[in-house]
Design an enzyme around this catalytic site. Structure first.
Site, short mmCIF file in Angstrom:
data_model
loop_
_atom_site.label_atom_id
_atom_site.label_comp_id
_atom_site.label_asym_id
_atom_site.label_seq_id
_atom_site.Cartn_x
_atom_site.Cartn_y
_atom_site.Cartn_z
N TYR A 43 0.84 -1.20 0.00
CA TYR A 43 0.00 0.00 0.00
C TYR A 43 0.87 1.24 0.00
O TYR A 43 1.87 1.30 0.72
CB TYR A 43 -0.87 0.00 1.26
CG TYR A 43 -1.79 1.19 1.42
CD1 TYR A 43 -2.83 1.42 0.51
CD2 TYR A 43 -1.64 2.07 2.49
CE1 TYR A 43 -3.70 2.49 0.68
CE2 TYR A 43 -2.52 3.14 2.66
CZ TYR A 43 -3.54 3.35 1.75
OH TYR A 43 -4.40 4.41 1.92
N ASP A 58 -1.50 15.36 6.25
CA ASP A 58 -2.39 14.68 5.29
C ASP A 58 -3.68 15.49 5.13
O ASP A 58 -4.73 15.08 5.61
CB ASP A 58 -2.67 13.26 5.85
CG ASP A 58 -3.56 12.43 4.94
OD1 ASP A 58 -3.63 12.71 3.73
OD2 ASP A 58 -4.19 11.48 5.46
N ASP A 85 -3.36 5.09 -2.46
CA ASP A 85 -4.33 6.04 -1.92
C ASP A 85 -4.42 7.23 -2.88
O ASP A 85 -3.47 8.01 -3.00
CB ASP A 85 -3.81 6.49 -0.54
CG ASP A 85 -4.76 7.44 0.18
OD1 ASP A 85 -5.73 7.90 -0.44
OD2 ASP A 85 -4.51 7.70 1.37
N ASP A 87 -6.64 9.62 -2.57
CA ASP A 87 -7.39 10.69 -1.89
C ASP A 87 -8.77 10.89 -2.54
O ASP A 87 -9.53 9.95 -2.64
CB ASP A 87 -6.57 11.99 -1.86
CG ASP A 87 -5.41 11.92 -0.86
OD1 ASP A 87 -5.44 11.06 0.03
OD2 ASP A 87 -4.48 12.73 -0.98
N HIS A 112 -7.71 3.68 -4.17
CA HIS A 112 -8.99 4.03 -3.55
C HIS A 112 -9.23 5.52 -3.64
O HIS A 112 -8.31 6.33 -3.56
CB HIS A 112 -9.13 3.49 -2.11
CG HIS A 112 -8.18 4.03 -1.09
ND1 HIS A 112 -8.33 5.29 -0.53
CD2 HIS A 112 -7.11 3.48 -0.49
CE1 HIS A 112 -7.37 5.47 0.37
NE2 HIS A 112 -6.60 4.40 0.40
N GLU A 114 -11.97 8.52 -2.22
CA GLU A 114 -12.90 8.71 -1.10
C GLU A 114 -13.94 9.78 -1.37
O GLU A 114 -13.79 10.59 -2.29
CB GLU A 114 -12.10 9.03 0.16
CG GLU A 114 -11.41 10.37 0.15
CD GLU A 114 -10.13 10.41 1.01
OE1 GLU A 114 -9.44 9.38 1.12
OE2 GLU A 114 -9.83 11.49 1.53
N CYS A 122 -7.54 13.32 7.35
CA CYS A 122 -7.36 11.92 7.69
C CYS A 122 -8.72 11.36 8.10
O CYS A 122 -9.49 12.05 8.78
CB CYS A 122 -6.34 11.80 8.83
SG CYS A 122 -6.48 10.25 9.73
N ARG A 157 -13.97 4.48 -1.24
CA ARG A 157 -13.87 4.61 0.21
C ARG A 157 -14.98 5.54 0.69
O ARG A 157 -15.15 6.62 0.13
CB ARG A 157 -12.50 5.17 0.58
CG ARG A 157 -12.42 5.77 1.99
CD ARG A 157 -11.01 6.10 2.39
NE ARG A 157 -10.96 7.22 3.31
CZ ARG A 157 -9.85 7.68 3.88
NH1 ARG A 157 -8.68 7.11 3.62
NH2 ARG A 157 -9.88 8.71 4.69
N GLU A 187 -14.35 3.21 6.04
CA GLU A 187 -13.37 3.94 6.86
C GLU A 187 -13.88 4.24 8.26
O GLU A 187 -15.07 4.54 8.47
CB GLU A 187 -13.01 5.25 6.14
CG GLU A 187 -12.07 6.20 6.89
CD GLU A 187 -10.65 5.66 7.13
OE1 GLU A 187 -10.50 4.49 7.56
OE2 GLU A 187 -9.70 6.43 6.91
N ASN A 209 -9.59 -0.75 7.52
CA ASN A 209 -8.35 0.00 7.74
C ASN A 209 -8.00 -0.03 9.22
O ASN A 209 -8.62 0.63 10.04
CB ASN A 209 -8.57 1.45 7.28
CG ASN A 209 -7.37 2.34 7.54
OD1 ASN A 209 -6.27 1.86 7.82
ND2 ASN A 209 -7.57 3.65 7.44
C1 LIG Z 1 -5.38 5.24 5.13
C2 LIG Z 1 -5.07 6.68 5.12
O1 LIG Z 1 -5.94 7.32 4.22
C3 LIG Z 1 -3.65 6.93 4.60
O2 LIG Z 1 -3.43 7.98 3.97
O3 LIG Z 1 -2.78 6.12 4.89
C4 LIG Z 1 -5.16 7.34 6.52
C5 LIG Z 1 -4.36 6.61 7.57
C6 LIG Z 1 -4.09 7.37 8.85
O4 LIG Z 1 -4.02 8.61 8.84
O5 LIG Z 1 -3.85 6.71 9.86
C7 LIG Z 1 -6.64 7.46 6.88
O6 LIG Z 1 -7.24 8.50 6.54
O7 LIG Z 1 -7.19 6.53 7.47
MG LIG Z 2 -5.19 8.73 3.01
#
Ligand SMILES: C[C@](O)(C(=O)O)[C@H](CC(=O)O)C(=O)O
Ligand SMILES: [Mg+2]
Length: 295
Positions: A43, A58, A85, A87, A112, A114, A122, A157, A187, A209
């Site tokens: 991943y 993020d 990912d 986004d 994925h 979202e 996040c 997602r 999620e 996740n």
């Molecule tokens: C899965 C995720 O989208 C990611 O970017 O890795 C994050 C992981 C995290 O911040 O722990 C998420 O939004 O869950």
């Molecule tokens: Mg992410």
């Protein structure tokens, strides 16, 4: 060179592993390590690209090319299928179609997308904002339209559980499958029972996740399998551990004027070279080249 596409490999891994564990690798070397110990799928985390490659939170500040750079590096170093990912897909319908094409060309097997607004957060943080169900369905249709390999996997997602509740999350997931999504990423779910509600009505594979310090307990693979989950994601586990180890070493060097205390934390040169297949490269230099410059 394998004639089987990355997307086919990912689908095969989902079919053959119950559930398929998918580990986050923030760079090429991590990918090699995960492959070496026997993982079947990798991943690339959006948070990982933002945090590790660029030094940003993020929060939707990275773009397609930022991610493709890391995808290319990872897929060059490992033959395992890579889930990426993407986004929110980085734009409108045509942008999303292009995202799918470019990720495929970069060697990704799956991605994925979202249902958050472009200024995303996040999934385990408060105050997320979602686009409408209809807008997300358009994102999925655009993604399907952008496929240059039918086997490439588009995972929808939904972040709805935290903002709109479980019933809305289930309804959205169903709509996303009807719009064409190959698989579903549920999620920030809290209980096994809630996962079960997803897998009962969603007829495509569902991903859980299990990120650290988030909203979801550390359910085991066995527990998740018992409620029908097909894929378990560990997006940043390796990254978090690497960061902690490096921080300890940096502090130690400063404090003690030597790294001696930290040596047990480190991978040895021999181990590093073994992972990189270093000696095979060295042997090739001797076998192939005669000029001093090459040696
Ligand atoms: C899965 C995720 O989208 C990611 O970017 O890795 C994050 C992981 C995290 O911040 O722990 C998420 O939004 O869950
Ligand atoms: Mg992410």
């Amino acid at each position: 060179m394998s004639m089987i596409s990355a997307g086919s490999l990912f689908r095969k891994a989902v079919n053959e592993n119950h559930p398929l564990q998918i580990v986050g690798v923030i760079n090429a070397y991590s990918a090699m390590q995960a492959e070496r110990v026997g993982h079947k799928a990798l991943y690339l985390s959006g948070a990982g690209v933002a945090n590790a490659s660029i030094g940003l939170p993020d929060l939707g500040m990275t773009n397609l090319e930022d991610v493709c750079i890391d995808v290319r590096r990872i897929t060059s170093a490992s033959s395992l299928p890579l889930l990426v990912d993407a986004d929110t897909g980085w734009g409108g319908a045509f942008n999303i179609a292009r995202t799918i094409k470019e990720l495929t060309r970069a060697g990704a097997a799956a991605c994925h997308i979202e249902d958050q607004v472009a200024q995303k957060r996040c999934g385990h943080r408060p105050n997320k904002e979602l686009v409408s169900k209809e807008e997300m369905c358009d994102r999925i249709k655009a993604a399907m339209d952008g496929k240059i390999d039918d086997e490439f996997v588009v995972i929808a997602r939904t972040d709805a559980h935290a903002m709109e509740g479980q019933a809305a999350a289930l309804e959205r997931a169903q709509a996303y499958v009807e719009a064409g999504a190959d698989m579903i990423f549920a999620e920030a779910i809290h209980t096994l029972e809630e996962y079960k509600q997803f897998t009962k009505i969603i007829k495509v594979p569902v991903l859980a996740n299990i990120t650290e310090f988030g909203q979801t307990p550390y359910f085991t693979c066995k527990e998740l399998e018992s409620v029908g989950i097909s894929m378990v994601l560990y997006p940043l586990s390796g990254f978090r551990a690497m960061n902690q180890a490096a921080l300890t070493v940096f502090k130690d060097i400063l404090k003690n004027g030597s790294q001696k205390n930290s040596i047990p934390l480190m991978q040895t040169r021999t181990e590093l070279y073994d992972m990189l297949n270093y000696h095979a490269f060295e042997a090739k230099i001797d076998a192939l080249f005669t000029c001093k410059d090459q040696k």
